[in-house]
Motif scaffolding. Structure first.
Motif, short mmCIF file in Angstrom:
data_model
loop_
_atom_site.label_atom_id
_atom_site.label_comp_id
_atom_site.label_asym_id
_atom_site.label_seq_id
_atom_site.Cartn_x
_atom_site.Cartn_y
_atom_site.Cartn_z
N ALA A 266 0.81 -1.23 0.00
CA ALA A 266 0.00 0.00 0.00
C ALA A 266 0.84 1.27 0.00
N ASP A 267 2.04 1.25 0.57
CA ASP A 267 2.87 2.46 0.66
C ASP A 267 3.80 2.62 -0.53
N PHE A 268 3.71 1.72 -1.50
CA PHE A 268 4.73 1.67 -2.55
C PHE A 268 4.26 2.31 -3.85
N ASP A 269 5.20 2.42 -4.79
CA ASP A 269 4.94 2.98 -6.11
C ASP A 269 3.92 2.13 -6.86
N PRO A 270 3.22 2.69 -7.84
CA PRO A 270 2.17 1.95 -8.56
C PRO A 270 2.64 0.64 -9.18
N ALA A 271 3.86 0.60 -9.71
CA ALA A 271 4.33 -0.63 -10.35
C ALA A 271 4.48 -1.75 -9.33
N THR A 272 4.98 -1.43 -8.15
CA THR A 272 5.11 -2.45 -7.11
C THR A 272 3.74 -2.89 -6.61
N GLN A 273 2.82 -1.96 -6.46
CA GLN A 273 1.46 -2.34 -6.06
C GLN A 273 0.85 -3.29 -7.09
N ALA A 274 1.05 -3.00 -8.37
CA ALA A 274 0.48 -3.84 -9.41
C ALA A 274 1.05 -5.26 -9.38
N SER A 275 2.30 -5.40 -8.92
CA SER A 275 2.93 -6.72 -8.90
C SER A 275 2.27 -7.66 -7.90
#
Length: 349
Positions: free
Chosen positions: A220-229
């Motif tokens: 939840a606290d991360f960049d969009p690409a990491t959230q998408a992973s």
């Protein structure tokens, strides 16, 4: 104390089957970490703090104790081992069960030898365990059961090992932090057999270093690409909840995802142990808000919960990447004394 032994392989694959994924292959590393609320936490700046030193007290060590023989997903036996450090004391020592991290992919009981020894030299018997992981077909239910089984074994052999089973704490890092939070709030209740509650699996205190809580919000606290992973079925959170070969994402199995969240079990807990939660503001693997939401939920249920935030600290020593330099904030005397002071307060009081 003896040098850590070379770890045995956690999983031996059928040569005709694809090799199981390893932590460095499936862990997502965020490129940015958003700030989370620290208003209910203790904020510590570990920069420049001295590191722990050892040798204050003589320790005895037992290695490779088989505490249980479990099964993998194919029904094959899996001997589970622990190492035990016991301080030289006149009376049985309070017990701290250490559960290592490893991205739910490995569980090396040899991890964190210096910090485990520091806690043992503070007067606590420290047992470090292996547990079943994703490559063995494990879900969170079996891994929590392994923590419970380790507690049962230690209590059954308390006189032999020189430990006081009336004073017991759990301490875990990363994946281990998640597992001790789950085991702590369950208080001996089994996820494999919900009708069963075993008081020998209950504890008085939990130390959770940068563990997850709500796996649906681990990024939840991360960049969009990491959230998408984390949205698909091929990430560690989905595999640990639903099984390595399920092909299901967390969104596909909301009931299982809820069962895997320690916060979901707070309402049914007859009593809650004291909690100490620690997280670094620069953790790129587990969102710092993961310990915050657990901390706030524990406090809302009347539990004794303390959260410590380490400024600029990452995700422990990132042992799966052999990067020890980044772990220095976690082995300062100030950080470790927060843990030993908490253990003294909750287990000696």
């Amino acid at each position: 104390m003896p040098e850590p032994t070379t770890p045995r392989p956690e999983f031996t694959a059928d040569p005709t089957s694809p090799a199981p994924p390893q932590p460095r292959d499936v862990l997502a590393f965020a490129t940015s970490v958003a700030a989370s609320d620290t208003s209910t936490s203790i904020v510590v700046d570990p920069a420049g703090e001295p590191q722990i030193t050892l040798g204050a007290r003589k320790l005895s060590e037992r290695q490779d104790i088989v505490y249980a023989t479990a099964q993998d997903a194919d029904g094959n036996p899996v001997p589970l081992r622990m190492d035990l450090l016991v301080p030289d004391t006149d009376e049985p020592a309070p017990l701290v069960l250490y559960v290592p991290g490893g991205g739910f992919m490995i569980s090396r009981k040899e991890l964190a030898p210096e910090t485990r020894a520091y806690v043992a030299e503070a007067g606590f018997a420290v047992a470090s365990i292996e547990y079943r992981t994703i490559p063995q077909g494990t879900t969170f239910r079996e891994a929590v059961a392994d923590v419970h089984n380790a507690l049962r074994h230690l209590r059954a052999h308390a006189e032999e090992y020189g430990i006081d089973t009336g004073r017991v704490a759990l301490w875990g890092e990363s994946a281990g932090g998640y597992l001790v939070a789950m085991a702590g709030v369950l208080g001996g209740r089994s996820l494999l057999d919900p009708a069963t509650t075993d008081p020998d699996a209950a504890v008085q205190a939990v130390v959770d270093n940068f563990g997850a809580s709500d796996l649906t919000r681990i990024a939840a606290d991360f960049d969009p690409a990491t959230q998408a992973s984390f949205e698909g079925a091929d990430n560690i959170a989905a595999m640990f909840v639903n099984g390595r070969t399920s092909g299901a994402s967390l969104a596909d199995a909301p009931q299982a995802a809820a069962e895997a969240n320690p916060i979901s079990h707070l309402d049914s807990a007859p009593a809650l142990p004291a909690f100490l939660l620690l997280h670094g503001t620069a953790d790129p693997i587990v969102s710092p808000s993961q310990t915050l939401i657990l901390h706030e939920a524990l406090r809302a249920h009347g539990a004794d919960s303390t959260r410590v935030v380490l400024l600029g600290a990452g995700h422990g020593d990132m042992a799966v990447l052999d990067d020890e330099e980044v772990g220095l904030p976690w082995s300062t005397r100030r950080t470790m004394d927060l843990i030993t002071d908490f253990l003294r307060r909750t287990l000696h009081g």
